[in-house]
Design a protein around this motif. Sequence first.
Motif, PDB file in Angstrom:
ATOM      1  N   ASP A  59       0.859  -1.177   0.000  1.00  0.00           N
ATOM      2  CA  ASP A  59       0.000   0.000   0.000  1.00  0.00           C
ATOM      3  C   ASP A  59       0.898   1.230   0.000  1.00  0.00           C
ATOM      4  N   THR A  60       0.328   2.395  -0.288  1.00  0.00           N
ATOM      5  CA  THR A  60       1.099   3.642  -0.254  1.00  0.00           C
ATOM      6  C   THR A  60       0.355   4.691   0.564  1.00  0.00           C
ATOM      7  N   LEU A  61       1.138   5.603   1.146  1.00  0.00           N
ATOM      8  CA  LEU A  61       0.577   6.762   1.840  1.00  0.00           C
ATOM      9  C   LEU A  61       0.820   7.983   0.968  1.00  0.00           C
ATOM     10  N   HIS A  62      -0.234   8.752   0.774  1.00  0.00           N
ATOM     11  CA  HIS A  62      -0.149   9.978  -0.023  1.00  0.00           C
ATOM     12  C   HIS A  62      -0.278  11.174   0.917  1.00  0.00           C
ATOM     13  N   PHE A  63       0.773  11.970   1.000  1.00  0.00           N
ATOM     14  CA  PHE A  63       0.783  13.179   1.832  1.00  0.00           C
ATOM     15  C   PHE A  63       0.638  14.379   0.907  1.00  0.00           C
ATOM     16  N   LYS A  64      -0.381  15.201   1.138  1.00  0.00           N
ATOM     17  CA  LYS A  64      -0.622  16.429   0.373  1.00  0.00           C
ATOM     18  C   LYS A  64      -0.484  17.602   1.329  1.00  0.00           C
ATOM     19  N   TYR A  65       0.411  18.559   1.016  1.00  0.00           N
ATOM     20  CA  TYR A  65       0.694  19.675   1.921  1.00  0.00           C
ATOM     21  C   TYR A  65       1.235  20.853   1.115  1.00  0.00           C
ATOM     22  N   ASN A  66       1.423  21.990   1.805  1.00  0.00           N
ATOM     23  CA  ASN A  66       1.918  23.192   1.141  1.00  0.00           C
ATOM     24  C   ASN A  66       3.428  23.115   0.938  1.00  0.00           C
ATOM     25  N   LYS A  67       3.830  23.076  -0.318  1.00  0.00           N
ATOM     26  CA  LYS A  67       5.248  23.025  -0.668  1.00  0.00           C
ATOM     27  C   LYS A  67       5.935  24.305  -0.174  1.00  0.00           C
ATOM     28  N   GLY A  68       7.124  24.145   0.378  1.00  0.00           N
ATOM     29  CA  GLY A  68       7.887  25.277   0.879  1.00  0.00           C
ATOM     30  C   GLY A  68       7.577  25.632   2.325  1.00  0.00           C
ATOM     31  N   ASP A  94       8.074  18.080  -1.696  1.00  0.00           N
ATOM     32  CA  ASP A  94       7.496  18.564  -2.959  1.00  0.00           C
ATOM     33  C   ASP A  94       6.019  18.924  -2.878  1.00  0.00           C
ATOM     34  N   GLY A  95       5.382  18.755  -1.709  1.00  0.00           N
ATOM     35  CA  GLY A  95       3.970  19.097  -1.530  1.00  0.00           C
ATOM     36  C   GLY A  95       3.012  17.990  -1.905  1.00  0.00           C
ATOM     37  N   ASP A  96       3.510  16.931  -2.535  1.00  0.00           N
ATOM     38  CA  ASP A  96       2.673  15.827  -2.996  1.00  0.00           C
ATOM     39  C   ASP A  96       3.518  14.559  -2.941  1.00  0.00           C
ATOM     40  N   SER A  97       3.598  13.947  -1.749  1.00  0.00           N
ATOM     41  CA  SER A  97       4.551  12.866  -1.509  1.00  0.00           C
ATOM     42  C   SER A  97       3.870  11.510  -1.365  1.00  0.00           C
ATOM     43  N   ILE A  98       4.496  10.514  -1.962  1.00  0.00           N
ATOM     44  CA  ILE A  98       4.009   9.139  -1.882  1.00  0.00           C
ATOM     45  C   ILE A  98       5.072   8.307  -1.163  1.00  0.00           C
ATOM     46  N   PHE A  99       4.641   7.589  -0.126  1.00  0.00           N
ATOM     47  CA  PHE A  99       5.535   6.704   0.617  1.00  0.00           C
ATOM     48  C   PHE A  99       5.021   5.275   0.456  1.00  0.00           C
ATOM     49  N   PRO A 100       5.801   4.397  -0.165  1.00  0.00           N
ATOM     50  CA  PRO A 100       5.389   2.986  -0.262  1.00  0.00           C
ATOM     51  C   PRO A 100       5.603   2.271   1.069  1.00  0.00           C
TER      52      PRO A 100
END
Length: 190
Positions: A59-68, A94-100
């Motif tokens: 599975d993967t975790l998708h982190f969405k956040y404000n870059k910078g 990068d504001g849009d990170s995927i962690f396997p």
Amino acid sequence: MAFLGLLFSMIPMLLLVGSSPRFQAEARQFDVGGRDGWVVKPSEDYNHWAQRNRFQVNDTLHFKYNKGIDSVVEVKKEDFDSCNTNNPIQKTDDGDSIFPLSHSGLFYFLSGNLDNCKIGQKLIVLVMAVRQPLPKAAPPPASTLPPQTVPATGLTSPAPPPSDKSGSGRVGVDLGVLVGFVLGGFVGLA
């Protein structure tokens, strides 16, 4: 009644299909924080969110956040407890990170912003172990003893059954025939 027969005949096939690796669930992507994303004060605590979900290997975790402004850091437990981002296993900003989730066990994530981490922007994810099918039992070893033969001489026929003059033996036979007909009739109705 015919429906039940069909249903029962399909059970073995359904069990085989359900246990086949080809039909097991595919890897899923989880959006950390749901619509809120990776933020300081999510509408649901991250660890509560993680406890509600069942994570599996791949599975993967998708982190969405404000870059910078923020980042995500995967760390060891010791660093998680102290919000130490100096020894990252992995870091993205990068504001849009995927962690396997590549293996079973615990994964620890922190905000790369120390102030955010100290006020609770951190996450622990438990990835369930992969279940291996049980090994099949080995067949018993073949016997190494040669087959025994019995000489044909000296064999006698069994004694004839005793005669029953009361007629009770006949009732048993008639009752057996009657039960056979009754059961045969029920099977014929199905």
